[in-house]
Design a protein around this motif. Structure first.
Motif, PDB file in Angstrom:
ATOM      1  N   ALA A 220       0.845  -1.201   0.000  1.00 29.04           N
ATOM      2  CA  ALA A 220       0.000   0.000   0.000  1.00 29.04           C
ATOM      3  C   ALA A 220       0.878   1.248   0.000  1.00 29.04           C
ATOM      4  CB  ALA A 220      -0.904  -0.011   1.227  1.00 29.04           C
ATOM      5  N   PRO A 221       0.454   2.282  -0.733  1.00 24.92           N
ATOM      6  CA  PRO A 221       1.241   3.530  -0.705  1.00 24.92           C
ATOM      7  C   PRO A 221       1.273   4.093   0.709  1.00 24.92           C
ATOM      8  CG  PRO A 221      -0.897   3.859  -1.791  1.00 24.92           C
ATOM      9  CD  PRO A 221      -0.747   2.393  -1.562  1.00 24.92           C
ATOM     10  N   LEU A 222       2.449   4.519   1.118  1.00 27.39           N
ATOM     11  CA  LEU A 222       2.596   5.054   2.475  1.00 27.39           C
ATOM     12  C   LEU A 222       1.935   6.424   2.570  1.00 27.39           C
ATOM     13  CD1 LEU A 222       6.331   4.126   3.126  1.00 27.39           C
ATOM     14  CD2 LEU A 222       4.318   3.032   4.129  1.00 27.39           C
ATOM     15  N   LEU A 223       1.453   6.739   3.763  1.00 25.57           N
ATOM     16  CA  LEU A 223       0.882   8.062   3.988  1.00 25.57           C
ATOM     17  C   LEU A 223       2.026   9.047   4.232  1.00 25.57           C
ATOM     18  CD1 LEU A 223      -2.072   7.171   6.365  1.00 25.57           C
ATOM     19  CD2 LEU A 223      -2.230   7.890   3.980  1.00 25.57           C
ATOM     20  N   GLU A 224       2.027  10.133   3.493  1.00 24.61           N
ATOM     21  CA  GLU A 224       3.075  11.127   3.684  1.00 24.61           C
ATOM     22  C   GLU A 224       2.718  12.024   4.867  1.00 24.61           C
ATOM     23  OE1 GLU A 224       3.784  13.266   0.125  1.00 24.61           O
ATOM     24  OE2 GLU A 224       4.328  11.488  -1.037  1.00 24.61           O
ATOM     25  N   GLN A 225       3.739  12.642   5.409  1.00 31.44           N
ATOM     26  CA  GLN A 225       3.506  13.569   6.518  1.00 31.44           C
ATOM     27  C   GLN A 225       2.592  14.694   6.063  1.00 31.44           C
ATOM     28  OE1 GLN A 225       7.291  14.811   8.109  1.00 31.44           O
ATOM     29  NE2 GLN A 225       6.650  14.234  10.145  1.00 31.44           N
ATOM     30  N   GLY A 226       1.643  15.002   6.891  1.00 28.06           N
ATOM     31  CA  GLY A 226       0.727  16.085   6.539  1.00 28.06           C
ATOM     32  C   GLY A 226      -0.552  15.612   5.866  1.00 28.06           C
ATOM     33  N   MET A 227      -0.576  14.359   5.411  1.00 27.37           N
ATOM     34  CA  MET A 227      -1.820  13.830   4.820  1.00 27.37           C
ATOM     35  C   MET A 227      -2.859  13.684   5.926  1.00 27.37           C
ATOM     36  SD  MET A 227      -0.970  10.807   2.081  1.00 27.37           S
ATOM     37  CE  MET A 227      -0.245  11.112   0.465  1.00 27.37           C
ATOM     38  N   ILE A 228      -4.000  14.313   5.755  1.00 31.17           N
ATOM     39  CA  ILE A 228      -5.041  14.249   6.791  1.00 31.17           C
ATOM     40  C   ILE A 228      -6.050  13.183   6.376  1.00 31.17           C
ATOM     41  CG2 ILE A 228      -6.844  15.541   7.990  1.00 31.17           C
ATOM     42  CD1 ILE A 228      -5.156  18.080   7.363  1.00 31.17           C
ATOM     43  N   GLY A 492      -7.021   5.891   5.872  1.00 38.04           N
ATOM     44  CA  GLY A 492      -6.003   5.573   6.878  1.00 38.04           C
ATOM     45  C   GLY A 492      -5.724   4.083   6.986  1.00 38.04           C
ATOM     46  N   ASP A 493      -6.643   3.236   6.499  1.00 38.55           N
ATOM     47  CA  ASP A 493      -6.451   1.786   6.566  1.00 38.55           C
ATOM     48  C   ASP A 493      -5.708   1.300   5.327  1.00 38.55           C
ATOM     49  OD1 ASP A 493      -7.559  -0.947   7.843  1.00 38.55           O
ATOM     50  OD2 ASP A 493      -7.687  -1.073   5.648  1.00 38.55           O
ATOM     51  N   GLU A 494      -4.674   0.466   5.538  1.00 34.89           N
ATOM     52  CA  GLU A 494      -3.832   0.019   4.415  1.00 34.89           C
ATOM     53  C   GLU A 494      -4.617  -0.720   3.338  1.00 34.89           C
ATOM     54  OE1 GLU A 494       0.529  -1.321   5.420  1.00 34.89           O
ATOM     55  OE2 GLU A 494      -0.809  -1.951   7.043  1.00 34.89           O
TER      56      GLU A 494
END
Length: 566
Positions: A220-228, A492-494
């Motif tokens: 799964a694409p990782l969540l980048e910092q700041g992604m709400i 937020g869920d992979e």
């Protein structure tokens, strides 16, 4: 044990060994048979019973190992009986996997089934004039094949199918049985299942590469910092298969098989082979290894489907999501309706034994009534009180576009095309193209591009590029100013993040593909609608798809200037 005076010659200790073994054997059979009476739904009631059953089988297995010589001499223990114990333990691990969705238990089932084959526990069965023993052996093969399919051990599957075929031939030759047709059907089903993938990935020596589609660390694409995004987690899933004429094996259609793998992580080996899952404390589970719990429902009736759905809904933890996957034949409204409510657009078929017996009984009912053996969008309304993620793969998927979010909880429906271009070779028997995109997007992309095989090196290069596309799709979604908040709540869920990015990739690919562009019903849809210019028709994403097509030398099947055509 021998009868008469000879029994007096048996030492007391050996007699006790045989008595203890008989007690454990009877107790294990009693507990195993009791598993059938446990409710199939609900996640708590069965655990202590499974734990007790594992306990007894663990003791029985170790006992026969420690006292093999005495049991051979005094009890007359046969190798097929040892095989039966090992087979039951394999079945317990497999059923524990079904109950928990923890893929590691598949490895445990595999290790026991493998031991039976390697040690030839069933080899002497054919010498006995007892057809019921041969049937035990055939059933063992069928169960072993299911476990190997789920673990993607296709080389082993092919060997097992050949051995099973020989066993069936020998069985039907020796015993004039009535179940020959059923066993030959088992062989045909598994052969079709193995060949369901439309594209082969090949090594340099032309052997087939086995690809896994479970979630890996880099999946799964990782969540980048700041992604709400929301903090919801996928906890429960109903995977429902009710398509006519689709390839299946052991109450698992190819669509169900693909979707269940999309909702699992790669298996890990458990620390101990004889670990008793029923006794595990939740604190002992490896970190971040939990898979969502799943119910697999093959051709359920409406009442069965609703019962499992209600059980999942009831047990859904706080801040969790329930996923419903429907791969089913479309049911269309029989008459014209003046209203446009949640029961006026039809839905997908649920099973009915009565209708199967009476042929076209479905069509003979008064047209003013709604179809009874159908899951209508309105049937799901009560369950939208909690976060709900729905995937509908059906010729009437658009019925679920007419949803209303009554309770303000996160709600998303991903809907398949309702038809596919005639120019595309009909693959429906071998599984839906939409589900294939959600399970293995690169294979689906190759198929719509007219490719049927590919070298491993190029496959891996394209997979790397596809991971980059997924990362960019994730950014498009989270940076969108007009996207419905439900999508972000699930992001937020992979597992759900991967499904959403694959859905957008699927939709964008079909919208750019020349033969799909002839009719809008060839496109996937969603509820709520995605902002097209920011997602499925985003120029940046379209450029990526053309680049992937260039790597594969199939750019000619896609439109270059898609934006100008709308």
């Amino acid at each position: 044990m021998s009868s008469g005076g000879a029994e007096d010659d048996i030492p007391q200790a050996e007699r006790k060994t045989v008595t203890d073994f008989c007690y454990l054997l009877d107790k294990s059979k009693q507990l195993f048979n009791g598993l059938r009476d446990l409710p199939q739904y609900g996640q708590k009631q069965w655990q202590s019973y499974f734990g007790r059953t594992f306990d007894v089988y663990t003791k029985l297995w170790k006992f026969q190992q420690q006292h093999r010589q005495v049991l051979d001499n005094r009890y007359g223990l046969k190798r097929w009986q040892i095989g039966e114990i090992a087979s039951k333990i394999g079945q317990l691990y497999y059923h524990y996997y079904l109950r928990t969705s923890e893929t590691s238990y598949l490895n445990e089932a595999f290790s026991f089934y493998s031991a039976i084959r390697q040690r030839s526990y069933y080899s002497q069965v054919n010498k006995e004039d007892r057809p019921e023993l041969v049937v035990k052996k055939l059933r063992y093969y069928a169960r072993f094949i299911v476990v190997c399919l789920l673990l993607n051990k296709m080389d082993v599957v092919k060997d097992l199918v050949k051995e099973l075929s020989d066993e069936i031939e020998d069985y039907t030759h020796r015993f004039n049985t009535e179940d020959q047709v059923e066993w030959n059907l088992v062989l045909q089903e598994v052969a079709a299942f193995i060949e369901a993938d439309p594209v082969m990935v090949l090594n340099d020596d032309n052997t087939i590469v086995i690809t896994s589609n479970r979630l890996s660390e880099t999946g799964a694409p990782l969540l980048e910092q700041g992604m709400i995004v929301g903090q919801l987690a996928l906890a429960d899933a109903l995977i429902i298969g009710n398509c006519n004429n689709q390839v299946k094996f052991s109450e698992l259609t190819i669509d169900m098989f693909r979707m269940l793998q999309a909702l699992e992580r790669e298996p890990m080996n458990l620390a101990s082979q004889m670990n008793k899952p029923g006794m595990q404390e939740s604190t002992e589970k490896p970190a971040r290894r939990e898979n969502p719990h799943k119910y697999l429902l093959y051709k359920p009736t409406f009442s069965q489907l609703y019962t499992f759905l209600a059980a999942s809904f009831k047990e859904l933890p706080a801040n969790s999501v329930l996923l419903i996957y429907l791969s089913a034949t479309g049911v269309f409204p029989s008459g014209r309706s003046d209203s446009e409510g949640p029961y006026d657009f039809g839905g997908v078929l649920t099973n009915s034994n009565r209708d199967i017996i009476n042929g076209d009984a479905i069509h003979k009912r008064n047209q003013s009534y709604k179809e009874m053996h159908c899951l209508h969008p309105g049937d799901l309304y009560p369950f939208t009180r909690k976060p709900l993620f729905i995937i509908v793969d059906s010729s009437n998927s658009v019925a679920y576009k007419n949803f209303t979010n009554l309770f303000g909880q996160p709600l998303v429906c991903l809907l398949s095309p309702t038809a596919y271009p005639k120019a595309l070779q009909d693959q429906s028997q071998r599984g839906s193209l939409f589900t294939l995109f959600l399970n293995n997007p690169l294979m689906a992309f190759l198929f719509v591009s007219g490719l049927s095989s590919m070298r491993r090196g190029l496959w891996e290069k394209c997979q790397d590029y596809l991971r980059k596309i997924n990362r960019d799709i994730a950014q498009l979604l989270t940076h969108s100013r007009s996207i419905d908040q439900s999508f972000l709540q699930f992001f937020g869920d992979e597992f759900l993040r991967l499904l959403l990015t694959r859905f957008i990739f699927c939709s964008a690919t079909m919208r750019m593909h020349k033969i799909f562009r002839q009719e809008t019903r060839n496109y996937p849809e969603s509820y709520p609608q995605l902002p097209r210019d920011e997602t499925v028709e985003n120029p940046h994403l379209q450029k990526h798809i053309l680049e992937l097509a260039s790597i594969l030398d199939v750019r000619n099947v896609f439109m270059e200037n898609t934006l100008d055509d709308y």
